[in-house]
Design a protein around this motif. Structure first.
Motif, PDB file in Angstrom:
ATOM      1  N   LEU A  10       0.827  -1.204   0.000  1.00 35.96           N
ATOM      2  CA  LEU A  10       0.000   0.000   0.000  1.00 35.96           C
ATOM      3  C   LEU A  10       0.867   1.262   0.000  1.00 35.96           C
ATOM      4  CD1 LEU A  10      -2.733  -1.107   2.565  1.00 35.96           C
ATOM      5  CD2 LEU A  10      -3.018  -0.874   0.094  1.00 35.96           C
ATOM      6  N   GLY A  11       1.949   1.233   0.770  1.00 38.57           N
ATOM      7  CA  GLY A  11       2.858   2.372   0.756  1.00 38.57           C
ATOM      8  C   GLY A  11       3.516   2.555  -0.592  1.00 38.57           C
ATOM      9  N   ASN A  12       3.875   1.441  -1.226  1.00 37.98           N
ATOM     10  CA  ASN A  12       4.471   1.509  -2.546  1.00 37.98           C
ATOM     11  C   ASN A  12       3.481   2.014  -3.579  1.00 37.98           C
ATOM     12  OD1 ASN A  12       5.105  -0.307  -5.290  1.00 37.98           O
ATOM     13  ND2 ASN A  12       6.913   0.620  -4.338  1.00 37.98           N
ATOM     14  N   TRP A  13       2.216   1.660  -3.432  1.00 35.61           N
ATOM     15  CA  TRP A  13       1.165   2.184  -4.320  1.00 35.61           C
ATOM     16  C   TRP A  13       1.152   3.714  -4.256  1.00 35.61           C
ATOM     17  CZ3 TRP A  13      -4.753   1.329  -3.013  1.00 35.61           C
ATOM     18  CH2 TRP A  13      -5.538   1.917  -4.008  1.00 35.61           C
ATOM     19  N   GLN A  14       1.261   4.263  -3.045  1.00 38.62           N
ATOM     20  CA  GLN A  14       1.253   5.715  -2.923  1.00 38.62           C
ATOM     21  C   GLN A  14       2.494   6.334  -3.565  1.00 38.62           C
ATOM     22  OE1 GLN A  14       1.235   7.925   1.074  1.00 38.62           O
ATOM     23  NE2 GLN A  14      -0.873   8.066   0.327  1.00 38.62           N
ATOM     24  N   LEU A  15       3.629   5.692  -3.404  1.00 40.26           N
ATOM     25  CA  LEU A  15       4.847   6.192  -4.046  1.00 40.26           C
ATOM     26  C   LEU A  15       4.726   6.144  -5.574  1.00 40.26           C
ATOM     27  CD1 LEU A  15       7.601   4.568  -1.782  1.00 40.26           C
ATOM     28  CD2 LEU A  15       6.891   6.974  -1.838  1.00 40.26           C
ATOM     29  N   ARG A  16       4.123   5.081  -6.083  1.00 33.01           N
ATOM     30  CA  ARG A  16       3.941   4.987  -7.532  1.00 33.01           C
ATOM     31  C   ARG A  16       3.007   6.082  -8.038  1.00 33.01           C
ATOM     32  NH1 ARG A  16       1.281   0.692  -9.044  1.00 33.01           N
ATOM     33  NH2 ARG A  16       0.801  -0.255  -7.023  1.00 33.01           N
TER      34      ARG A  16
ATOM     35  N   SER B 242       3.094  11.854 -11.235  1.00 36.92           N
ATOM     36  CA  SER B 242       2.576  13.214 -11.231  1.00 36.92           C
ATOM     37  C   SER B 242       3.068  14.066 -12.398  1.00 36.92           C
ATOM     38  CB  SER B 242       2.928  13.894  -9.907  1.00 36.92           C
ATOM     39  OG  SER B 242       2.453  15.211  -9.885  1.00 36.92           O
ATOM     40  N   PRO B 243       4.348  14.049 -12.763  1.00 39.99           N
ATOM     41  CA  PRO B 243       4.780  14.927 -13.861  1.00 39.99           C
ATOM     42  C   PRO B 243       4.154  14.579 -15.209  1.00 39.99           C
ATOM     43  CG  PRO B 243       6.651  14.184 -12.550  1.00 39.99           C
ATOM     44  CD  PRO B 243       5.480  13.354 -12.132  1.00 39.99           C
ATOM     45  N   ARG B 244       3.894  13.298 -15.417  1.00 38.88           N
ATOM     46  CA  ARG B 244       3.387  12.871 -16.728  1.00 38.88           C
ATOM     47  C   ARG B 244       1.875  12.797 -16.770  1.00 38.88           C
ATOM     48  NH1 ARG B 244       4.017   8.048 -17.554  1.00 38.88           N
ATOM     49  NH2 ARG B 244       4.594   7.430 -15.441  1.00 38.88           N
ATOM     50  N   LEU B 245       1.268  12.333 -15.656  1.00 34.81           N
ATOM     51  CA  LEU B 245      -0.172  12.070 -15.614  1.00 34.81           C
ATOM     52  C   LEU B 245      -0.744  12.669 -14.329  1.00 34.81           C
ATOM     53  CD1 LEU B 245       0.131   8.325 -16.672  1.00 34.81           C
ATOM     54  CD2 LEU B 245      -0.790  10.142 -18.125  1.00 34.81           C
ATOM     55  N   PRO B 246      -0.858  13.993 -14.260  1.00 34.30           N
ATOM     56  CA  PRO B 246      -1.239  14.629 -12.991  1.00 34.30           C
ATOM     57  C   PRO B 246      -2.616  14.220 -12.469  1.00 34.30           C
ATOM     58  CG  PRO B 246      -1.240  16.213 -14.808  1.00 34.30           C
ATOM     59  CD  PRO B 246      -0.583  14.975 -15.322  1.00 34.30           C
ATOM     60  N   ASP B 247      -3.594  14.091 -13.348  1.00 36.28           N
ATOM     61  CA  ASP B 247      -4.936  13.707 -12.877  1.00 36.28           C
ATOM     62  C   ASP B 247      -4.936  12.288 -12.320  1.00 36.28           C
ATOM     63  OD1 ASP B 247      -5.865  16.172 -13.636  1.00 36.28           O
ATOM     64  OD2 ASP B 247      -6.737  15.481 -15.533  1.00 36.28           O
ATOM     65  N   LEU B 248      -4.299  11.375 -13.058  1.00 30.37           N
ATOM     66  CA  LEU B 248      -4.201  10.001 -12.582  1.00 30.37           C
ATOM     67  C   LEU B 248      -3.437   9.943 -11.267  1.00 30.37           C
ATOM     68  CD1 LEU B 248      -4.476   6.900 -13.047  1.00 30.37           C
ATOM     69  CD2 LEU B 248      -2.302   7.031 -14.276  1.00 30.37           C
ATOM     70  N   SER B 249      -2.355  10.700 -11.177  1.00 27.79           N
ATOM     71  CA  SER B 249      -1.549  10.708  -9.962  1.00 27.79           C
ATOM     72  C   SER B 249      -2.366  11.161  -8.762  1.00 27.79           C
ATOM     73  CB  SER B 249      -0.337  11.623 -10.151  1.00 27.79           C
ATOM     74  OG  SER B 249       0.380  11.768  -8.946  1.00 27.79           O
ATOM     75  N   ALA B 250      -3.123  12.225  -8.908  1.00 27.59           N
ATOM     76  CA  ALA B 250      -3.929  12.739  -7.793  1.00 27.59           C
ATOM     77  C   ALA B 250      -5.000  11.735  -7.380  1.00 27.59           C
ATOM     78  CB  ALA B 250      -4.559  14.067  -8.192  1.00 27.59           C
ATOM     79  N   ARG B 251      -5.631  11.136  -8.380  1.00 24.58           N
ATOM     80  CA  ARG B 251      -6.691  10.163  -8.094  1.00 24.58           C
ATOM     81  C   ARG B 251      -6.135   8.944  -7.352  1.00 24.58           C
ATOM     82  NH1 ARG B 251      -8.427  10.169 -12.952  1.00 24.58           N
ATOM     83  NH2 ARG B 251      -7.576   8.185 -13.694  1.00 24.58           N
ATOM     84  N   GLU B 252      -4.997   8.439  -7.819  1.00 26.25           N
ATOM     85  CA  GLU B 252      -4.401   7.268  -7.185  1.00 26.25           C
ATOM     86  C   GLU B 252      -3.817   7.604  -5.810  1.00 26.25           C
ATOM     87  OE1 GLU B 252      -4.147   3.953  -8.362  1.00 26.25           O
ATOM     88  OE2 GLU B 252      -5.671   4.605  -9.790  1.00 26.25           O
ATOM     89  N   HIS B 253      -3.344   8.834  -5.646  1.00 25.06           N
ATOM     90  CA  HIS B 253      -2.887   9.245  -4.313  1.00 25.06           C
ATOM     91  C   HIS B 253      -4.041   9.186  -3.313  1.00 25.06           C
ATOM     92  CE1 HIS B 253      -1.083  11.519  -1.019  1.00 25.06           C
ATOM     93  NE2 HIS B 253      -2.200  12.238  -1.020  1.00 25.06           N
ATOM     94  N   ARG B 254      -5.189   9.716  -3.688  1.00 27.05           N
ATOM     95  CA  ARG B 254      -6.348   9.701  -2.779  1.00 27.05           C
ATOM     96  C   ARG B 254      -6.765   8.265  -2.464  1.00 27.05           C
ATOM     97  NH1 ARG B 254      -7.828  14.038  -6.198  1.00 27.05           N
ATOM     98  NH2 ARG B 254      -9.175  12.659  -7.453  1.00 27.05           N
ATOM     99  N   ALA B 255      -6.775   7.412  -3.491  1.00 25.70           N
ATOM    100  CA  ALA B 255      -7.190   6.020  -3.276  1.00 25.70           C
ATOM    101  C   ALA B 255      -6.201   5.289  -2.376  1.00 25.70           C
ATOM    102  CB  ALA B 255      -7.314   5.306  -4.622  1.00 25.70           C
ATOM    103  N   SER B 256      -4.915   5.477  -2.605  1.00 26.21           N
ATOM    104  CA  SER B 256      -3.920   4.780  -1.788  1.00 26.21           C
ATOM    105  C   SER B 256      -3.919   5.318  -0.361  1.00 26.21           C
ATOM    106  CB  SER B 256      -2.533   4.922  -2.415  1.00 26.21           C
ATOM    107  OG  SER B 256      -2.135   6.271  -2.507  1.00 26.21           O
TER     108      SER B 256
END
Length: 488
Positions: free
Chosen positions: A82-88, A93-107
């Motif tokens: 789970l911690g690694n999911w958040q790091l991923r 973030s630099p390439r896919l900011p929307d995906l990064s934010a969404r996955e950060h919230r989920a993780s």
């Protein structure tokens, strides 16, 4: 008067994966299902329990999965994952900011849920759901064997071991089981009755599609319930189902640098590089649409059954828990929408236990050999594609039943030998080979457990093997209460 009764049954199962590889098959499979299915589905059930709702659904948890969800090694592993999911998520973030934010919230949500509710394993969480009657819990045989292919003596031992394992974890013994692969052979109901099992699942065709009530099997009082395929296949079928909608997140398409999933299904024949970006609002609209469609399907089916039988009837829809969240990202949201909308549509939502209490039990039935696999027969587990696995399993059973397992005290070598034999006989290995899903891994797993069993069996005959048994117990250690003398 209600439209009728609806039972949702979820089957939670993965084979023993701890210490047996990580990726692409192995512990990664366990951690993904844990993060994306078990955490959100259990959170949903806890919220229903907090609202005071009872008999929300019937939840099967196989003993071999429960063992992993309580195991300290697996608990540490999923926390790291789970911690690694958040790091991923951050790395994207630099390439896919929307995906990064969404996955950060989920993780972040998953980490907080795990750290606040799951750090001591699944059993304390599950027990509260059972004690509050929010769910009915189904158990099963220890390591999920294909029961019709087991010697009756070993079949009975495996079931007793599995039910005892659930009792140790939860404090009570389930009255119902999810028969692995919904597999049935004539006479198995007598073994169920002897073990205290009062109800189990078969697939709809086992009852020739007559699934409008539970049915006692043969001359026993053990009741079987059949999956209503007309309703169940609205969600998932071999060819169609809601998860394939173009708006839903695509399971198979990855952003390889981060391992995250950025795309929507878009179309069945669309190449991964041509799939459109995932749009949460479009997916949410699809969830709403499909929940309404499912409720409408259930109501129409119940009305048809009432016309046929002259009384309110039963619909049972059954699925793998891992469909909800792991394979189908939006599945938990759909599940909640359906479970809230059905009562408002006049449908009585309950468990298999509740269906019996409501009188949805018909006349006795004789069932032919069957399963829920392709063709609804046994060929997935005993066909020509898995002849080597079948022969291997037969040899394990013969040698196991020939061992002298009696004794005044428990023998850890005998206990571990039996444990390895049960893991070798898991139905998952043949299924994965027939479906060509990580077939090499499956063959390896069947062989490695069979070899370990044979090694310990030879050591047992010569009064040796204590150190080797202890070593293997640290790797293959479910069912700590297992006593090999129960087979003597």
């Amino acid at each position: 008067m209600t439209e009728g009764t609806f039972c949702l049954v979820l089957h939670s199962h993965l084979p023993w994966l701890a210490h047996h590889g990580a990726w692409p098959v192995g512990e990664e499979w366990l951690y993904q299902a844990w993060a994306h299915s078990y955490l959100p589905v259990v959170d949903l059930l806890e919220r229903f329990a907090d609202e005071g709702r009872e008999d929300v659904l019937t939840l099967g948890v196989t003993p071999v999965l429960a063992a992993q969800l309580d195991d300290p090694y697996s608990l540490r592993g999923v926390h790291d994952w789970l911690g690694n999911w958040q790091l991923r998520a951050h790395s994207a973030s630099p390439r896919l900011p929307d995906l990064s934010a969404r996955e950060h919230r989920a993780s972040q949500w998953a980490l907080e849920k795990f750290e606040s509710r799951w750090r001591h394993g699944f059993s304390p969480v599950l027990r509260s759901l059972v004690d509050s009657r929010a769910i009915e819990l189904l158990g099963g045989p220890a390591a999920h064997p294909f029961q019709p292919l087991l010697d009756p003596k070993l079949r009975a031992f495996s079931l007793r071991t599995g039910l005892a394992d659930t009792r140790h974890r939860i404090g009570s013994t389930p009255e119902g089981i999810w028969a692995p692969e919904c597999a049935y052979a004539p006479g198995m109901e007598r073994g169920y009755a002897a073990a205290g099992v009062r109800r189990f699942l078969v697939d709809g065709p086992s009852l020739h599609g007559d699934t409008a009530a539970g049915r006692p099997v043969g001359d026993s009082d053990v009741v079987c319930f059949g999956r209503d395929l007309e309703v169940s296949y609205r969600v998932w079928s071999p060819k169609v189902g809601y998860p394939g909608d173009p708006a839903y997140r695509d399971f198979h398409t990855y952003d390889h640098p981060s391992g995250l999933k950025p795309s929507r299904v878009t179309g069945v024949h669309v190449a991964p590089e041509d799939k459109k970006p995932y749009d949460p609002s479009a997916a949410a609209a699809a969830v709403e649409r499909h929940a309404a469609d499912f409720v409408d399907t259930v109501v129409k089916r119940l009305r048809t059954l009432r016309e046929q039988h002259g009384k309110p009837s039963l619909v049972v829809a059954a699925y793998d828990t891992e469909l909800y969240g792991h394979w189908w990202h939006e599945g938990p949201a759909w599940l909640e929408a359906v479970l809230r909308a059905l009562p408002a549509a006049g449908v009585h939502v309950t468990t298999l236990r509740g269906a019996v209490e409501a009188g949805h039990v018909g006349a006795p039935v004789e069932i032919h050999p069957s399963s829920w696999g392709a063709g609804k027969d046994w060929h997935v587990w005993n066909g020509p594609q898995v002849a080597d696995v079948v022969d291997l399993n037969a040899g394990v059973q013969r040698e196991l039943l020939d061992l002298d397992l009696s004794g005044a005290t428990r023998n850890p070598v005998a206990d571990q030998a039996v444990r390895e034999a049960l893991l070798a006989l898991s139905s998952d290995w043949a299924f994965m080979v027939t479906k060509d899903s990580a077939a090499d891994y499956a063959r390896y797993r069947a062989k490695v457990h069979a070899d370990r069993f044979a090694e310990l069996a030879a050591a047992l005959r010569h009064g040796r093997g204590q150190e080797r048994a202890a070593e293997l117990r640290r790797v293959d250690g479910p069912f700590g209460h297992l006593d090999a003398r129960g087979l003597a």
